[in-house]
Motif scaffolding. Structure first.
Motif, short mmCIF file in Angstrom:
data_model
loop_
_atom_site.label_atom_id
_atom_site.label_comp_id
_atom_site.label_asym_id
_atom_site.label_seq_id
_atom_site.Cartn_x
_atom_site.Cartn_y
_atom_site.Cartn_z
N CYS A 1 34.31 -28.43 -24.05
CA CYS A 1 35.38 -28.04 -25.01
C CYS A 1 36.89 -27.93 -24.02
CB CYS A 1 35.24 -26.71 -25.81
SG CYS A 1 36.51 -26.25 -26.81
N VAL A 2 37.80 -28.32 -24.40
CA VAL A 2 39.06 -28.29 -23.35
C VAL A 2 40.33 -27.99 -24.67
CG1 VAL A 2 38.36 -29.64 -21.73
CG2 VAL A 2 39.51 -30.67 -23.69
N GLY A 3 39.72 -26.92 -25.62
CA GLY A 3 40.66 -26.59 -26.48
C GLY A 3 41.80 -25.88 -25.97
N CYS A 4 41.79 -25.01 -25.18
CA CYS A 4 42.88 -24.35 -24.43
C CYS A 4 43.82 -25.27 -23.78
CB CYS A 4 42.38 -22.97 -23.76
SG CYS A 4 41.26 -23.41 -22.42
N CYS A 5 43.36 -26.20 -23.47
CA CYS A 5 43.96 -27.27 -22.47
C CYS A 5 44.96 -28.12 -23.29
CB CYS A 5 43.02 -28.11 -21.31
SG CYS A 5 41.98 -27.05 -20.59
N VAL A 6 44.57 -28.20 -24.59
CA VAL A 6 45.43 -29.27 -25.11
C VAL A 6 46.23 -28.68 -26.45
CG1 VAL A 6 43.61 -31.09 -24.81
CG2 VAL A 6 43.48 -29.35 -26.81
N SER A 7 46.22 -27.26 -26.25
CA SER A 7 46.98 -26.58 -27.64
C SER A 7 48.19 -26.30 -27.49
CB SER A 7 46.00 -25.70 -27.84
OG SER A 7 44.69 -26.18 -28.39
N GLY A 8 49.04 -26.85 -26.53
CA GLY A 8 50.28 -26.33 -26.20
C GLY A 8 50.69 -24.92 -25.64
N TYR A 9 49.74 -24.33 -24.99
CA TYR A 9 49.65 -23.26 -24.36
C TYR A 9 50.67 -23.30 -23.31
CZ TYR A 9 46.07 -20.51 -27.07
OH TYR A 9 45.50 -19.86 -28.10
N GLY B 1 40.71 -35.90 -19.50
CA GLY B 1 39.85 -35.06 -20.10
C GLY B 1 39.32 -33.74 -19.55
N ARG B 2 39.64 -33.47 -18.04
CA ARG B 2 39.35 -32.50 -17.34
C ARG B 2 40.23 -31.98 -16.66
NH1 ARG B 2 33.58 -32.20 -16.91
NH2 ARG B 2 32.32 -33.80 -17.81
N CYS B 3 40.06 -30.73 -16.09
CA CYS B 3 41.27 -29.80 -15.32
C CYS B 3 41.05 -30.51 -13.80
CB CYS B 3 40.80 -28.47 -15.59
SG CYS B 3 41.81 -27.36 -14.59
N SER B 4 42.21 -30.84 -13.45
CA SER B 4 42.30 -31.42 -12.09
C SER B 4 42.19 -30.22 -10.94
CB SER B 4 43.47 -32.26 -11.96
OG SER B 4 44.60 -31.59 -12.16
N ILE B 5 42.61 -28.92 -11.46
CA ILE B 5 42.56 -28.01 -10.36
C ILE B 5 41.40 -27.01 -10.83
CG2 ILE B 5 44.99 -28.40 -10.01
CD1 ILE B 5 45.81 -26.01 -11.56
N TYR B 6 40.21 -27.42 -11.48
CA TYR B 6 39.50 -26.25 -12.05
C TYR B 6 39.17 -25.47 -11.02
CZ TYR B 6 35.43 -24.54 -14.94
OH TYR B 6 34.63 -23.73 -15.62
N ALA B 7 38.79 -25.66 -9.63
CA ALA B 7 38.25 -24.60 -8.67
C ALA B 7 39.36 -23.47 -8.23
CB ALA B 7 37.73 -25.36 -7.50
N ASP B 8 40.67 -23.99 -8.52
CA ASP B 8 41.65 -23.22 -8.23
C ASP B 8 42.61 -22.82 -9.30
OD1 ASP B 8 41.21 -23.73 -5.53
OD2 ASP B 8 42.14 -25.50 -5.24
N ARG B 9 42.15 -22.85 -10.65
CA ARG B 9 42.90 -22.42 -11.65
C ARG B 9 43.39 -21.10 -11.62
NH1 ARG B 9 37.29 -22.33 -12.88
NH2 ARG B 9 36.62 -21.07 -14.43
N PRO B 10 44.35 -20.90 -12.34
CA PRO B 10 45.07 -19.42 -12.28
C PRO B 10 44.15 -18.49 -12.98
CG PRO B 10 46.30 -20.87 -13.59
CD PRO B 10 45.30 -21.65 -12.96
N GLN B 11 44.47 -17.11 -12.80
CA GLN B 11 43.57 -16.17 -13.57
C GLN B 11 43.90 -16.30 -14.90
OE1 GLN B 11 41.64 -14.10 -11.72
NE2 GLN B 11 40.83 -13.38 -13.69
N THR B 12 45.09 -16.46 -15.53
CA THR B 12 45.31 -16.83 -17.04
C THR B 12 43.99 -17.55 -17.55
OG1 THR B 12 47.51 -16.48 -16.72
CG2 THR B 12 46.97 -17.66 -18.74
N CYS B 13 43.87 -18.74 -17.01
CA CYS B 13 42.69 -19.57 -17.39
C CYS B 13 41.17 -18.67 -17.29
CB CYS B 13 42.73 -21.03 -16.57
SG CYS B 13 43.97 -21.82 -16.71
#
Length: 216
Positions: free
Chosen positions: A39-47, A94-106
C-alpha cells in the motif's frame, strides 16, 4: 450512509499494544511500525511532507525544487509539496525512491489511527487510504483491548459531533480529531461519563489533552 465493507481485511494487531505505541509516537518517544505491504496510500493522496532539521539524509536526496518553507512550523522545518497529481515527488515506479532515508514524518504516519477512531482519512482525494482504513482489523486478546477501542471511538465521535460543547476551537479534520481522541480516550473509559453534560465532557477532554501534551 454506511461505508461498504472491504472485500479483504488486513491485520492491524492487538489494539491496546497499538494504542500504547501510538501515544508514545505522539510524544516523540517512538516511531510506528506499520505493516503497509504494497500500500502506498499516503504517497499518492496529496499530503505535504514535513522535513524536520534532523531529516538531513532525506533532505539531501530530495531535489530543492520540491522543497519550500513551511508556514506555521518551527524555524528550520521545511515542506515537500506533492505533485499536482497528488503523488509524492519521491515516488518512482510505485515505490519510494528514498525509503531507507525517508523523513520522520513518513515513519510516524499510521493510517490505523483512522480505523481506531472509526472514520475515513478524508474525501475522494484520500480514496486509497480510505480503502486501507476500512480493511484494517484490530484484535482484542484481552477485554481491555475492546474497551479502549470503544473509548477511542467514543472520544472521536464526541469531538466530531459535539463541537458546540467546547469553549475553544478543536480539530475539525479527520487526523486532528483522531489524534485528540487518542490523547483523551481515558475520559470515555469512565462509565460515569454518560451522566455528564456536553460541556463537562468537553472540559474533561481538553484537560486530558493538556495533561498528555505536558507529559513528554
Amino acid at each position: 450512509m454506511a461505508q461498504p465493507l472491504p472485500e479483504s481485511t488486513v491485520a492491524a494487531g492487538p489494539f491496546s499494544a497499538w494504542l500504547r505505541r501510538m501515544r508514545r509516537s505522539l510524544l516523540g518517544k517512538e516511531g510506528m511500525d506499520v505493516p503497509c505491504g504494497d500500500c502506498v496510500g499516503c504517497c499518492v493522496s496529496g499530503y505535504s511532507l514535513q522535513l524536520r532539521p534532523e531529516d538531513q539524509r532525506a533532505a539531501a536526496r530530495i531535489p530543492a525544487t520540491f522543497i519550500v518553507n513551511a508556514p506555521g512550523f518551527a524555524q528550520g522545518h521545511l515542506t515537500v509539496r506533492p505533485l499536482s497529481s497528488g503523488l509524492c515527488p519521491m515516488l518512482e515506479g510505485g515505490r519510494c525512491s528514498i525509503y531507507a532515508d525517508r523523513p520522520q514524518t513518513c515513519l510516524d504516519y499510521d493510517c490505523r489511527i483512522f480505523a481506531a477512531a472509526g472514520m475515513d482519512a478524508g474525501g475522494e482525494d484520500k480514496a486509497v487510504i480510505n480503502q486501507r482504513v476500512r480493511e484494517w482489523r484490530f484484535s482484542y486478546p484481552e477485554p481491555m483491548d475492546r474497551r479502549e477501542h470503544e473509548a477511542v471511538r467514543a472520544a472521536a465521535a464526541f469531538i466530531r459531533d459535539r463541537r458546540d460543547s467546547f469553549s475553544v476551537r478543536v480539530p475539525a479534520g479527520p487526523m486532528g480529531i483522531a489524534v485528540f481522541a487518542i490523547k483523551s480516550y481515558e475520559v470515555f473509559l469512565d462509565p460515569a461519563v454518560v451522566n455528564k453534560n456536553g460541556a463537562e465532557v468537553a472540559r474533561a477532554v481538553l484537560e486530558a489533552v493538556r495533561n498528555f501534551d505536558t507529559s513528554a
